[in-house]
Enzyme design. Structure first.
Site, mmCIF file in Angstrom:
data_model
loop_
_atom_site.group_PDB
_atom_site.id
_atom_site.type_symbol
_atom_site.label_atom_id
_atom_site.label_comp_id
_atom_site.label_asym_id
_atom_site.label_seq_id
_atom_site.Cartn_x
_atom_site.Cartn_y
_atom_site.Cartn_z
ATOM 1 C CB SER A 142 -0.780 0.088 1.183
ATOM 2 O OG SER A 142 -1.708 1.091 1.497
ATOM 3 C CE1 TYR A 155 -4.228 -2.114 5.297
ATOM 4 C CE2 TYR A 155 -3.488 0.030 4.844
ATOM 5 C CZ TYR A 155 -3.925 -1.333 4.291
ATOM 6 O OH TYR A 155 -4.330 -1.503 3.041
#
Length: 249
Positions: A142, A155
């Site tokens: 990401s 995350y």
């Protein structure tokens, strides 16, 4: 690109990016194994591919559990006798203040996103190395590996770890002709893109928010058997958002 006779495993394939990736490989001629812990949604996704003339099976898999990852790879081999491409897409996000995030919540994010990527890659690579042309592994990272919003510590850490794991495994597995790359998506809208605001699209140099097929096409490129010179890379697909300086008025 043709992936005829290639066997592709996609984790987190019941919906969103994972489902789009699985569908793209099926259209390109691959035999696709969809893995997800959501049984009904995953089975429906595989059935949809078959209804469109593709070849696909669904294997229920909780990637937090080593034994279920091993079962996924073994089931793939029992069904198709080989594995050529692995897409480590399964993941979970948890937005929570670092003051309140528990150890169990932290571990759940890291185990789901990072440990599963290592375990699935390890198990798949054991068989890929026996293929004449090796294989390809693509990990889903990401842009949050290099930039953050508040309350995304677990995350962000997991996605940063995936980027590092990718180049480490590319080095270790290169001698066996296994290429390992990762993709760092930016804003990929898996819902109704037409419901977004104009300002959402204008944040991107591309003039729009991303959609799952943007990632699917990248997977096809990175795993194309002819692209043997592409390994150890992190492909950022974000419409240029992380390159645009934004000032408050």
């Amino acid at each position: 690109m043709s992936f005829t006779d290639q066997v592709v495993v996609v984790t987190g394939a019941a919906q969103g990016i994972g489902r789009s990736v699985a569908e793209a490989y099926a259209v390109a001629g691959a035999k696709v194994v969809l893995a997800d812990y959501q049984e009904a949604e995953g089975a429906a996704a595989a059935a949809s591919i078959r209804n469109e003339g593709g070849e696909a099976i669904f294997v229920q898999c909780d990637v937090r559990k080593e034994e279920e990852i091993t079962n996924l790879i073994n089931t793939t081999l029992e069904e198709y006798d080989q594995i050529n491409i692995l897409i480590n897409n399964a993941g979970v996000a948890r937005w929570k203040s670092p003051y309140e995030l528990t150890v169990d919540e932290w571990d759940d994010v890291l185990n789901t996103n990072v440990r599963s990527t290592f375990l699935a890659s390890r198990e798949a690579a054991k068989h890929m190395k026996n293929n004449e042309h090796g294989g390809a592994i693509i990990n889903m990272a990401s842009t949050r590996a290099s930039m953050s919003e508040p309350e995304t510590e677990a995350y962000a850490a997991s996605k940063g770890a995936i980027v590092a794991l990718t180049h480490a495994m590319a080095v270790s597995l290169g001698k066996d002709h296994i290429r390992v790359n990762c993709i760092s998506p930016g804003w990929i809208e898996t819902g109704n893109v037409d419901e977004l605001k104009k300002a959402d699209h204008e944040q991107h140099l591309a003039g729009r928010v991303g959609i799952p097929s943007d990632i699917s096409r990248a997977c096809l490129y990175l795993s194309d058997p002819s692209n043997t010179f592409v390994t150890g890379t992190n492909l950022i697909i974000d419409g240029g958002m992380t390159r645009k300086m934004i000032y408050e008025d």
